[in-house]
Design a protein around this motif. Sequence first.
Motif, mmCIF file in Angstrom:
data_model
loop_
_atom_site.group_PDB
_atom_site.id
_atom_site.type_symbol
_atom_site.label_atom_id
_atom_site.label_comp_id
_atom_site.label_asym_id
_atom_site.label_seq_id
_atom_site.Cartn_x
_atom_site.Cartn_y
_atom_site.Cartn_z
ATOM 1 N N ARG B 133 51.877 36.637 43.905
ATOM 2 C CA ARG B 133 51.447 38.026 44.001
ATOM 3 C C ARG B 133 51.643 38.581 45.409
ATOM 4 N NH1 ARG B 133 48.550 39.753 39.552
ATOM 5 N NH2 ARG B 133 47.891 38.089 38.154
ATOM 6 N N THR B 233 46.768 45.517 42.628
ATOM 7 C CA THR B 233 47.596 45.070 43.743
ATOM 8 C C THR B 233 47.877 46.249 44.655
ATOM 9 O OG1 THR B 233 48.663 43.537 42.221
ATOM 10 C CG2 THR B 233 49.730 43.886 44.342
ATOM 11 N N TYR B 244 44.862 42.010 46.869
ATOM 12 C CA TYR B 244 44.896 41.812 45.425
ATOM 13 C C TYR B 244 43.472 41.626 44.969
ATOM 14 C CZ TYR B 244 44.934 39.050 41.164
ATOM 15 O OH TYR B 244 44.660 38.561 39.919
#
Lengths: 267, 267
Positions: B133, B233, B244
């Motif tokens: 991520r 995000t 995040y």
Amino acid sequence: MQKVPKWQALADDLAAKIREGVYRPGDSLPLIREQVAAGMGSKTTVQAAYSALESEGLVTTTRGHGTSVRRRPPRLVRRHQDRYAWEKRRALLDSTTRRESGVVEHDTGLAHEEIECHAAFNTVQADDDLAGRFGVDVGTLLLHRHYWHSTPGSPTAMSLIDSYLVHAVAARNPALLDSKREPWPGGTQHQLRTVGIEIDVIEDGIRTRLATPEESRHLAIPSASPVLILDKTSISTEGEVVEYSHVILPGDRTEFRYSVQLERWTQ
Amino acid sequence: MQKVPKWQALADDLAAKIREGVYRPGDSLPLIREQVAAGMGSKTTVQAAYSALESEGLVTTTRGHGTSVRRRPPRLVRRHQDRYAWEKRRALLDSTTRRESGVVEHDTGLAHEEIECHAAFNTVQADDDLAGRFGVDVGTLLLHRHYWHSTPGSPTAMSLIDSYLVHAVAARNPALLDSKREPWPGGTQHQLRTVGIEIDVIEDGIRTRLATPEESRHLAIPSASPVLILDKTSISTEGEVVEYSHVILPGDRTEFRYSVQLERWTQ
DNA sequence: GAGTGGTCTAGACCACTGT
DNA sequence: CAGTGGTCTAGACCACTCC
């Protein structure tokens, strides 16, 4: 200290083993009667554990066969900003291009032949809720269209859709009243274009609840597992609500994605 | 013809009576033992029906007391486009103005004194998921911040939040590493501003699943009822993922709302 | 037909709420 | 304390799958 029920302890134990890979997707879990024989509790207790795992979507059970670890279906990501814009641009294309591919193909990545569209139309009078959404009087005639899509021959729906239009508006093009014309090449935005309507804004509302037994069967999701509900309201360039759809999506196979662009700080 | 289990028939019957108003919010349902005496089935069967109604959120049961029709909590509508933009503008304001009201107040409409913020910080190494991520290497040090909000004295959380920042980035302002400084006036966007970061885009992912027993207790929702999961995000103006968060929200009290503006057809 | 999960029963005990 | 919902048991029958 927390008192954990026996069925839940067993369910947690099995869930952990599934996550650790002791039981892998497709593997069979010990039979319920085996667990009973192994002294894990009475049949009712073990059953409760197994049915909890089923609701969580970790296992599938089939009567007469057994219980096995579920292959997790991939999540279908729905990027509605892209999707709605794509649908709108497509409404301007010629009919052969439109016919090639629809929103469902766009969502799923499946080919045109791999999708079967089921449609049933009828007319309803607006109740309080619908009248409020459209900003019309209670009792106003609406065209109610029920859709579901599947792969050919399969009884499993990808989503269950109830779409509403003001009947007087749809009737300006009689072809829109005929469910046999579905799937309509170009989708709802093209249909609306044939009666002179352009969509300006689409409002999405997203909630969740448990699936009804019927929904569980139709969407092929575990019983007592959640569904996502999308309430989509389309507003025309005139500022009027022209379409409303209520969409039920399988909770374990669906993800929504939205991107929020922020204004820059100027200093 | 479908074979409907006895417990489900009873649950459906009671659910219908609740919807029709035969039993109104706050009313007590017949006691389980009464239903047994009335020949509605064995205790286990009636119990199954009652617990199905509880999962659906129609009733609340309290041990030693009874079962009563639930007052449906109002859904909190989260309009993230407005919310994120509001939060961003606020990060530019002076500290006294920022202190007056935060995102939680903005979401819930509650006053500042009616909200209690709980925060716990620690550092973690990025696993596969987190590394992916953030676009950093597995093992990169992250600041993990766990939050939950409640009304003062109440053990009930409105949401459960796990927020992550790259530790090296947050450490540029040591105050950001101290959980005692929470709630931080101005929220995460202001915190990031203190280390020279401006947010450009926020990506929301939305899914659902069943609540774990622990989540059910903490969020005060029925057991085996669904939660909504928001994966948020934040991307900086440099195009990097800088925050995040993973947010768990009560499924029966939450609705997301997004508005998609379409480009006009020009002809 | 043998074996599976799903439902149901009658009865027991426990954890908790009220008084 | 009596009375509530929650758990558990042992055993029965049913609906279904697979051989």
